[in-house]
Design an enzyme around this catalytic site. Structure first.
Site, PDB file in Angstrom:
ATOM      1  N   LYS A  72       0.856  -1.190   0.000  1.00  0.00           N
ATOM      2  CA  LYS A  72       0.000   0.000   0.000  1.00  0.00           C
ATOM      3  C   LYS A  72       0.882   1.227   0.000  1.00  0.00           C
ATOM      4  CE  LYS A  72      -4.396   1.014   0.058  1.00  0.00           C
ATOM      5  NZ  LYS A  72      -5.479   0.210  -0.556  1.00  0.00           N
TER       6      LYS A  72
HETATM    7  P1  NAD Z   1     -12.895   7.802  -2.750  1.00  0.00           P
HETATM    8  O1  NAD Z   1     -11.877   8.808  -2.382  1.00  0.00           O
HETATM    9  O2  NAD Z   1     -13.304   7.697  -4.182  1.00  0.00           O
HETATM   10  O3  NAD Z   1     -14.238   8.038  -1.894  1.00  0.00           O
HETATM   11  C1  NAD Z   1     -14.280   8.078  -0.504  1.00  0.00           C
HETATM   12  C2  NAD Z   1     -15.685   8.547  -0.103  1.00  0.00           C
HETATM   13  O4  NAD Z   1     -15.861   8.388   1.311  1.00  0.00           O
HETATM   14  C3  NAD Z   1     -15.976  10.029  -0.401  1.00  0.00           C
HETATM   15  O5  NAD Z   1     -17.293  10.130  -0.905  1.00  0.00           O
HETATM   16  C4  NAD Z   1     -15.901  10.694   0.978  1.00  0.00           C
HETATM   17  O6  NAD Z   1     -16.702  11.861   1.059  1.00  0.00           O
HETATM   18  C5  NAD Z   1     -16.458   9.565   1.839  1.00  0.00           C
HETATM   19  N1  NAD Z   1     -16.158   9.630   3.270  1.00  0.00           N
HETATM   20  C6  NAD Z   1     -14.962   9.787   3.885  1.00  0.00           C
HETATM   21  N2  NAD Z   1     -15.135   9.741   5.227  1.00  0.00           N
HETATM   22  C7  NAD Z   1     -16.461   9.524   5.438  1.00  0.00           C
HETATM   23  C8  NAD Z   1     -17.266   9.359   6.593  1.00  0.00           C
HETATM   24  N3  NAD Z   1     -16.738   9.393   7.817  1.00  0.00           N
HETATM   25  N4  NAD Z   1     -18.604   9.137   6.435  1.00  0.00           N
HETATM   26  C9  NAD Z   1     -19.146   9.089   5.211  1.00  0.00           C
HETATM   27  N5  NAD Z   1     -18.429   9.225   4.081  1.00  0.00           N
HETATM   28  C10 NAD Z   1     -17.116   9.451   4.205  1.00  0.00           C
HETATM   29  O7  NAD Z   1     -12.351   6.400  -2.215  1.00  0.00           O
HETATM   30  P2  NAD Z   1     -12.734   4.939  -2.728  1.00  0.00           P
HETATM   31  O8  NAD Z   1     -11.760   4.556  -3.789  1.00  0.00           O
HETATM   32  O9  NAD Z   1     -14.189   4.866  -3.011  1.00  0.00           O
HETATM   33  O10 NAD Z   1     -12.386   4.046  -1.453  1.00  0.00           O
HETATM   34  C11 NAD Z   1     -13.298   3.889  -0.369  1.00  0.00           C
HETATM   35  C12 NAD Z   1     -12.858   2.714   0.493  1.00  0.00           C
HETATM   36  O11 NAD Z   1     -12.789   1.529  -0.311  1.00  0.00           O
HETATM   37  C13 NAD Z   1     -11.470   2.846   1.132  1.00  0.00           C
HETATM   38  O12 NAD Z   1     -11.462   2.161   2.357  1.00  0.00           O
HETATM   39  C14 NAD Z   1     -10.571   2.114   0.130  1.00  0.00           C
HETATM   40  O13 NAD Z   1      -9.362   1.663   0.722  1.00  0.00           O
HETATM   41  C15 NAD Z   1     -11.488   0.958  -0.237  1.00  0.00           C
HETATM   42  N6  NAD Z   1     -11.170   0.293  -1.495  1.00  0.00           N
HETATM   43  C16 NAD Z   1     -11.080   0.996  -2.663  1.00  0.00           C
HETATM   44  C17 NAD Z   1     -10.814   0.315  -3.841  1.00  0.00           C
HETATM   45  C18 NAD Z   1     -10.776   1.017  -5.176  1.00  0.00           C
HETATM   46  O14 NAD Z   1     -10.702   0.315  -6.198  1.00  0.00           O
HETATM   47  N7  NAD Z   1     -10.870   2.332  -5.250  1.00  0.00           N
HETATM   48  C19 NAD Z   1     -10.616  -1.080  -3.822  1.00  0.00           C
HETATM   49  C20 NAD Z   1     -10.735  -1.768  -2.606  1.00  0.00           C
HETATM   50  C21 NAD Z   1     -11.014  -1.070  -1.462  1.00  0.00           C
END
Ligand code: NAD
Length: 425
Positions: free
Chosen positions: A115
């Site tokens: 990561k």
């Molecule tokens: P992103 O930056 O696109 O979106 C994050 C979202 O979470 C935003 O809408 C933000 O406003 C919201 N947010 C943050 N804190 C919050 C809270 N306390 N309450 C409500 N909403 C909140 O990120 P993402 O890529 O969608 O990733 C989200 C999660 O999924 C993370 O834990 C990431 O590690 C995990 N993840 C992402 C991927 C990927 O392909 N992008 C793959 C596996 C896991």
């Protein structure tokens, strides 16, 4: 509990790293594996910390801190996302790298776990500043990257454009185009079709399979989604498309509710245009907490780690929690949910769709042969269905919860590979 400070004496132990170790240790103890390998599996192979000086648009220089943590590569090159967020810290990145190791092993990918993270607020950076920061960070961790060594991908705060800069920086530095060096690239730069929605699609596949074990379908459930970025949006959209009623959604600053179902496409467009869900047409406003505890069947945390803790867990009304984010449920909350009869589908299974299509993208880039969307979606479903079936069988046979079952399978694979390879020198 593994003592982190044995490996990194100067690091203060944070909650998320402790949680990641707790989940690992709790299962490892039950597996009758050789105790000698436990610290090897618990500790990251390599931790890189860099400071990245950037010329800002106003002419000043600002120094950003970045990390890359490579947890374990017994099963193949390191692979894992790159996060841009103010909350990034070394122990968070260590925890996420460890989760990535188990996730890649669980779904059978030929990768270890890694990561990366940079402490910054991507929303306040101009595109030029973000590009310079990305290029500087990548050039500084360049010695540990590469298609056979460590392959970044998008995570919170990064997207296909950032991955395009990663590709370009890496390729410029090695002197030739290296498609396999990064995944989650834009499709015109030979990113994979279907990668952007892949994590959400995987969440949808896992929930559908789980509901089938309860003789239910997606059309039978009311869903609340926390977080409306890449993962939250595509999860909500695909669930709605398959007949689920998405009644509540939140983002960092608040949430929305509609008892008859939110039009997720319209809400997504509204969020993209306004940067908020406030006043989203046809919906009532809810606080973030109200979204978590609203009356629904399925709760999908898709935002950040530790958002469901012991304070909120007793009030959750959903019968199923699907961890679309990494590490959203703390160990104590996990216990409370279990005691209350709530099923938790763990992150290392539920959100593995993203890295799975990243794997397809890596394969396509190395082969210079590119798949169509149907092939990507079919193969993703096959991988997710197979992983769910394995976890479900393990949970049945061992009479345990899904997280324990998933960790058991994943740790067994990494432990076996590690001991077969042995230690060098
Ligand atoms: P992103 O930056 O696109 O979106 C994050 C979202 O979470 C935003 O809408 C933000 O406003 C919201 N947010 C943050 N804190 C919050 C809270 N306390 N309450 C409500 N909403 C909140 O990120 P993402 O890529 O969608 O990733 C989200 C999660 O999924 C993370 O834990 C990431 O590690 C995990 N993840 C992402 C991927 C990927 O392909 N992008 C793959 C596996 C896991």
């Amino acid at each position: 509990m593994t003592d982190t400070n044995r490996f990194f004496p100067k690091i203060k132990t944070s909650a998320f790293w402790q949680h990641a170790n707790h989940y690992f240790d709790r299962v490892y103890q039950t597996m009758k594996l050789d105790e000698l390998w436990r610290p090897v599996l618990a500790s990251p192979r390599r931790v890189v910390s860099v400071s990245c000086p950037i010329r800002m648009d106003d002419g000043k220089i600002q120094v950003f801190t970045g990390y890359r943590v490579q947890h374990n590569n017994a099963l193949g090159p390191f692979k894992g996302g790159l996060r841009y967020d103010m909350s990034v810290n070394l122990e968070e990145v260590m925890a996420l790298a460890m989760l990535q190791t188990w996730k890649n092993a669980l779904v059978g990918l030929p990768f270890g776990g890694a990561k990366g993270g940079v402490v910054c607020d991507p929303k306040t950076l101009s595109p030029g500043e973000k590009e310079r920061l990305t290029r500087r960070y990548i050039s500084q961790i360049m010695p540990v990257l590469g298609p056979d060594q460590d392959i970044p991908a998008p995570d919170v705060g990064t997207d296909a454009q950032v991955m395009a800069w990663v590709l370009d920086t890496y390729s410029m530095m090695v002197g030739h185009q290296e498609l396999g060096a990064v995944t989650g690239k834009p499709v015109p730069l030979r990113g994979s079709v279907g990668r952007e929605e892949a994590t959400g699609r995987g969440v949808m596949c896992v929930l559908r399979k789980f509901l089938a074990t309860q003789n239910k379908a997606l059309g039978d459930v009311k869903v609340a989604v926390q977080g409306f970025g890449n993962v939250g949006f595509h999860t909500a959209r695909l669930l709605e498309e398959r007949g689920a009623t998405v009644i509540a959604i939140s983002e960092r600053n608040g949430g929305i509710y509609c008892s008859t179902g939110i039009d997720t496409d319209a809400a997504g467009q509204y969020y993209r245009e306004n940067g908020t869900l406030d006043d989203c047409p046809g919906c009532e406003a809810l606080t973030n907490e109200e979204v978590l505890v609203c009356e629904c069947d399925v709760l999908i945390p898709a935002a950040m780690e530790n958002t469901i803790d012991e304070d909120i867990a007793p009030h959750i009304q959903a019968h199923t929690v699907v961890e679309a984010a990494n590490g959203p449920v703390t160990p104590r909350a996990d216990e409370i949910l279990r005691e209350n009869g709530v099923t938790v589908l763990p992150d290392i299974l539920s959100n593995a769709g993203g890295v799975t299509v990243s794997y397809f993208e890596w394969v396509q880039g190395l082969d210079n042969y590119f798949w169509d969307l149907k092939r990507v979606q079919d193969e993703l479903q096959r991988v997710m269905d197979r992983a769910f079936d394995a976890v479900n069988t393990q949970a049945d046979e061992a009479d345990c919860d899904y997280r324990t079952a998933a960790y058991t399978l994943a740790i067994r694979r990494v432990a076996e590979a590690s001991s077969l390879r042995g230690l060098f020198p």
